[in-house]
Design an enzyme around this catalytic site. Sequence first.
Site, mmCIF file in Angstrom:
data_model
loop_
_atom_site.group_PDB
_atom_site.id
_atom_site.type_symbol
_atom_site.label_atom_id
_atom_site.label_comp_id
_atom_site.label_asym_id
_atom_site.label_seq_id
_atom_site.Cartn_x
_atom_site.Cartn_y
_atom_site.Cartn_z
ATOM 1 N N ASP A 197 -3.478 8.588 6.889
ATOM 2 C CA ASP A 197 -4.373 7.508 7.309
ATOM 3 C C ASP A 197 -5.229 7.906 8.497
ATOM 4 O O ASP A 197 -6.378 7.473 8.614
ATOM 5 C CB ASP A 197 -3.557 6.268 7.693
ATOM 6 C CG ASP A 197 -3.203 5.410 6.489
ATOM 7 O OD1 ASP A 197 -3.747 5.654 5.407
ATOM 8 O OD2 ASP A 197 -2.379 4.487 6.656
ATOM 9 N N HIS A 199 -0.298 -3.722 7.348
ATOM 10 C CA HIS A 199 -1.738 -3.790 7.109
ATOM 11 C C HIS A 199 -2.209 -5.222 6.895
ATOM 12 O O HIS A 199 -3.277 -5.613 7.357
ATOM 13 C CB HIS A 199 -2.122 -2.942 5.893
ATOM 14 C CG HIS A 199 -2.602 -1.571 6.242
ATOM 15 N ND1 HIS A 199 -3.882 -1.313 6.673
ATOM 16 C CD2 HIS A 199 -1.967 -0.380 6.214
ATOM 17 C CE1 HIS A 199 -4.016 -0.011 6.898
ATOM 18 N NE2 HIS A 199 -2.870 0.578 6.624
ATOM 19 N N HIS A 218 -37.715 11.369 -32.387
ATOM 20 C CA HIS A 218 -36.882 12.472 -31.902
ATOM 21 C C HIS A 218 -37.052 13.683 -32.826
ATOM 22 O O HIS A 218 -37.190 14.831 -32.373
ATOM 23 C CB HIS A 218 -35.400 12.071 -31.904
ATOM 24 C CG HIS A 218 -34.994 11.149 -30.792
ATOM 25 N ND1 HIS A 218 -35.509 9.890 -30.632
ATOM 26 C CD2 HIS A 218 -34.097 11.322 -29.784
ATOM 27 C CE1 HIS A 218 -34.945 9.309 -29.590
ATOM 28 N NE2 HIS A 218 -34.080 10.166 -29.046
ATOM 29 N N GLN A 265 3.256 0.483 6.396
ATOM 30 C CA GLN A 265 2.108 0.091 5.591
ATOM 31 C C GLN A 265 2.074 -1.410 5.330
ATOM 32 O O GLN A 265 1.006 -2.003 5.174
ATOM 33 C CB GLN A 265 2.110 0.860 4.270
ATOM 34 C CG GLN A 265 1.954 2.362 4.437
ATOM 35 C CD GLN A 265 0.668 2.732 5.161
ATOM 36 O OE1 GLN A 265 -0.430 2.390 4.736
ATOM 37 N NE2 GLN A 265 0.799 3.426 6.280
ATOM 38 N N GLU A 309 -1.469 3.272 -4.374
ATOM 39 C CA GLU A 309 -2.454 3.927 -3.512
ATOM 40 C C GLU A 309 -1.816 5.089 -2.753
ATOM 41 O O GLU A 309 -2.315 6.207 -2.749
ATOM 42 C CB GLU A 309 -3.016 2.902 -2.533
ATOM 43 C CG GLU A 309 -3.991 3.491 -1.517
ATOM 44 C CD GLU A 309 -4.391 2.484 -0.450
ATOM 45 O OE1 GLU A 309 -5.381 2.757 0.249
ATOM 46 O OE2 GLU A 309 -3.711 1.449 -0.299
ATOM 47 N N HIS A 310 -0.712 4.813 -2.059
ATOM 48 C CA HIS A 310 0.032 5.844 -1.317
ATOM 49 C C HIS A 310 1.394 6.035 -1.967
ATOM 50 O O HIS A 310 2.095 5.058 -2.218
ATOM 51 C CB HIS A 310 0.261 5.424 0.141
ATOM 52 C CG HIS A 310 -0.982 5.041 0.877
ATOM 53 N ND1 HIS A 310 -1.321 3.733 1.138
ATOM 54 C CD2 HIS A 310 -1.962 5.804 1.424
ATOM 55 C CE1 HIS A 310 -2.461 3.699 1.818
ATOM 56 N NE2 HIS A 310 -2.875 4.938 1.992
#
Length: 427
Positions: free
Chosen positions: A352, A253, A412, A250, A318-319
């Site tokens: 992924d 990336h 109302h 990862q 995230e992961h």
Amino acid sequence: MKRIIKEAIALFEAESNDKKVRETVENLLNEIKMGGDAAVRSISEKLDNWSPESFKLSNEQIESIINTLPEQVIEDIKFAQTQIRNFATHQKNALKDIEVETLPGVFLGHRNIPVNSVGCYVPGGRYPMVASAHMSVLTAKVAGVKRVIACTPPIKGEIPAATVAAMHLAGADEIYLLGGVQAIAAMALGTETIESVDMIVGPGNAYVAEAKRQLFGKIGIDLLAGPTETLVIADDTSDAEICATDLLGQAEHGPTSPAILLTNSEQLAYETIKEVERQLTVLPTADIASVSWRDYGQVILVDSIDEMVAEADLIASEHVQVMTANPRYFLEKMTNFGALFLGKYTNVAYGDKVIGTNHTLPTKHGAKYTGGLWVGKFMKTCTYQEVRTPEASALIGEYCSRLCAIENFAGHKEQADIRVRRYKKTI
């Protein structure tokens, strides 16, 4: 007790908050708002050296592009899309319209209604993100979105054939070879040749994320994605080689992608650091992964499993990949994560690319308040009410009248009172 074995220098920096990014995006959006197609073309030519006769691909062009790909590539894309479609369909089936009678004559309900039109951004650059086409276009189609358009940039002046194939096979109604802020703006604002959409989804760089942020409100978005994050949770039942592999898998990336090892084994902590350095000597993407690991990599040592759970929830990655003696303990106890990957037989790359869950996930602590992209993100849960009897209207009206009076809402109150006057006499 927590010990930092390897510290990051600037964990979770937010690129999209950079003043230069904000100003650049604001200027580009204004150009496109004022100039339409001409501005889109000018920006595309300047930034991507790309100015075809039409950014939209015709059916003939799509077919021709797909025919350049090996059959194995097509089959692999179809396999991945089958898995993603299957899981998304199960998710959609879990969404139910409801209608209940809450009091005699009072019926309340909700309907799950798909968004009418969606724009899907599929990034290019160094990595043509073929899988993002499955995750966005296909999921929107399973949700029931009527019009799904997709944009992806050219890569060094070339058409990313596999990405176009994935978009088409996922069911995109329109495909545009257009990238960056200009793609986001064209989909959100509309031009002479591109009809605007109601929602935009998909990851991208800091400029794409900032464009989505500035346009949010005019259109809906999935989430604001930052650099990819991964957290590997491992105990002494795991080993350094697999931990290092999954961290670097990862970290490649981008140079600002946090990769964190959280463990209760001091031996594993130091062995993993050593193994990361070894793998970086042979990894083809080491030019990026080494920078990410150097600046944003962390190794955290704690004493117990429960401390691992607590620290993981603080990180809210995230992961989150769990390789411990009892990985499902983390499924039961953790509350803040984009997606969990349980046990040594699974990994983030499966999620992924192919296994079936969606890879568009919250970053920068977003997992503390939202999940990732799924069919439900493309649907509006809209409520309705129906009072079917005069008796019920009079009953609700009396309560409503008094509650409106507390708030000094005279208009109302009269909405309630007129019904009490008309319908209470029928009781």
